[in-house]
Design an enzyme around this catalytic site. Structure first.
Site: not given
Ligand code: GLU
Length: 472
Positions: A249-253
């Site tokens: 996801g966006k949070r995982d880069g």
């Protein structure tokens, strides 16, 4: 498959930047349309006004254009079923909503938000899933457009369906509920709008993420109510974090896809990499051109299990695609990252061999690895002396090298001629390193560098001799 023209679509919601997941969905839909001489539609699903992020539509189009994923119908170019932006199609959704009301398959939701919250809480407390249809009102009034309009699921039953990737799927009655068709703000839900759009746009294949599987029975129930045959579903595997099992996801880069462009990955690489991230044609081959991908692409070989992100592979692929570039394109790319005063054509192969992506050049310029081509290296002078040699002998060797290189004129100063001249001297010594090492070191300040002959050619006669003299 029927002989209908294949029509696929990419239907992003404009809720932020595109990352690998969205782009891969677009790519597979596009590849399938191309392979079948069909059409590929870009449709913007902007019915959730709260989640909309300004600039997203432009970003989506720019990203696809960079990669050459060109749509045949879309917001900017139109097409037979325009508009291709859902917020401009409200009349159409309303028309179908009224049809459903007329058939008795839709009704206005009489409850307030508080009442619904209460039903939900009660179900929670009783550890039952909340189902709206258990609260479906006996009688309902006329829909005046200010209430939410709900689908009245005609028949509560189990559904079986076929997915081109996952095979036969099924779900029980609990998967069905009276979902919202039109919200209180007048916009349709995704669940409703995409079905109407796919119908009207004659979409034959839906490629999308696995998060939509659980809603598919609801969609099937609406297809039934409308009396239409659903398109073929092809559920794509999730993209997972590198080395793990979590969805990326966006949070995982998960980066903005245009970041890869800025970093100097080629579009050919991105297409190749994303195509193989969840699909493979079998066999060992990993480097594909776009045309080869179109030719090889099949839905059957889309994998079910998640595909892990792999940046090392991306770098490797970029190196492979760089090797396939013609000199002119390579020069343009490399010069794009080199300051004007460093733009020497002779350095192109030296750089091309050493980078994974073009932005590596910026880093190399700061590091000893490359900057000796442009600036005189600073080094520890004791290191000029080869391990089996002495200071005196090194002096003699460098002097001899200078003399023999001075005999070459500027136009003869090629790596072949430099090599011939220096090897003659080297072969006469007990160990070639006694002369080749100090020359390499004097020119580059490094133990490991491109070979000294090519460095000499790139530096040119004057600079080469000047560095050797300095070494003395
Ligand atoms: N608008 C949906 C999304 O962005 C598209 C899903 C679909 O392709 O049907 O997730």
């Amino acid at each position: 498959m029927s002989d209908k023209k294949v029509i696929t679509r990419f239907a992003p919601s404009p809720t932020g930047f595109m990352h690998v997941g969205g782009v891969r969905t677009a790519l597979y839909a596009w590849l399938w349309a191309k392979k079948n001489n069909g059409a590929f539609i870009l449709r913007i699903e902007d019915t959730d006004k709260e989640r909309e992020v300004e600039g997203s539509i432009a970003h989506i189009m720019e990203s696809l254009k960079w990669l050459g994923i060109q749509w045949d119908q879309g917001p900017d170019i139109g097409g037979p079923y325009g508009s291709y932006i859902q917020s401009e199609r409200l009349e159409l959704y309303k028309k179908y909503a009224l049809k459903l009301i007329e058939k008795g398959d839709a009704y206005p939701d009489p409850y307030t938000k508080e009442q619904l919250d209460e039903f939900r809480k009660k179900a929670d407390d009783e550890k039952r899933p909340f189902l709206y249809r258990e609260h479906r009102p006996e009688n309902f009034g006329i829909w005046d457009g200010t209430q939410a309009l709900r689908f009245k699921t005609p028949e509560i039953k189990s559904y079986k369906w076929h997915d081109a990737v996952r095979g036969d799927l099924s779900a029980g009655e609990e998967a069905l509920d009276d979902f919202i068709l039109i919200k209180t703000d007048g916009y349709p839900t995704y669940n409703f709008a995409h079905i109407i759009d796919d119908l009207q746009m004659e979409v034959t294949h839906i490629m999308r993420a696995d998060e939509f599987i659980s809603s598919t029975p609801k969609f099937l129930s609406l297809y039934d109510a409308l009396g239409i045959t659903p398109p073929i579903f092809a559920t794509l595997p999730p993209i997972l974090v590198e080395g793990g099992h979590k969805k990326l996801g966006k949070r995982d880069g998960a980066k903005d896809i245009l970041e890869y462009k800025k970093e100097g990955y080629l579009k050919e690489t991105m297409i190749n990499f994303l195509a193989l991230l969840g699909w493979n044609p079998g066999g060992e081959k990993e480097i594909y051109t776009v045309d080869e991908l179109i030719e090889a692409f099949t839905l059957e070989r889309i994998q079910i299990s998640g595909a892990q992100m792999n940046l090392e592979k991306l770098d490797w692929m970029n190196k492979e695609h760089i090797k396939k570039m013609n000199l002119e394109d390579l020069k343009n790319k490399i010069f794009g990252f080199l300051p004007k005063e460093y733009q020497n054509e002779k350095i192109i192969p030296v750089i091309a061999e050493r980078i994974a992506k073009f932005s590596d050049i910026t880093e190399m310029l700061e590091k000893a690895e490359l900057n000796f081509f442009f600036k005189e290296p600073i080094y520890d002078k004791t290191k000029l002396i080869y391990k089996t040699s002495t200071k005196e002998q090194t002096d003699i060797n460098i002097n001899n090298a200078i003399k023999s290189l001075e005999d070459l004129n500027e136009s003869q100063f090629t790596k072949e001629n430099v090599k011939e001249a220096l090897m003659q001297l080297a072969n006469a010594l007990p160990s070639r390193g006694e002369i080749l090492h100090p020359i390499r070191f004097a020119l580059s300040g490094l133990d490991k560098s491109p070979d000294p002959f090519i460095i000499a050619e790139i530096l040119g006669k004057n600079e080469t001799i000047s560095r050797l003299q300095k070494a003395l």
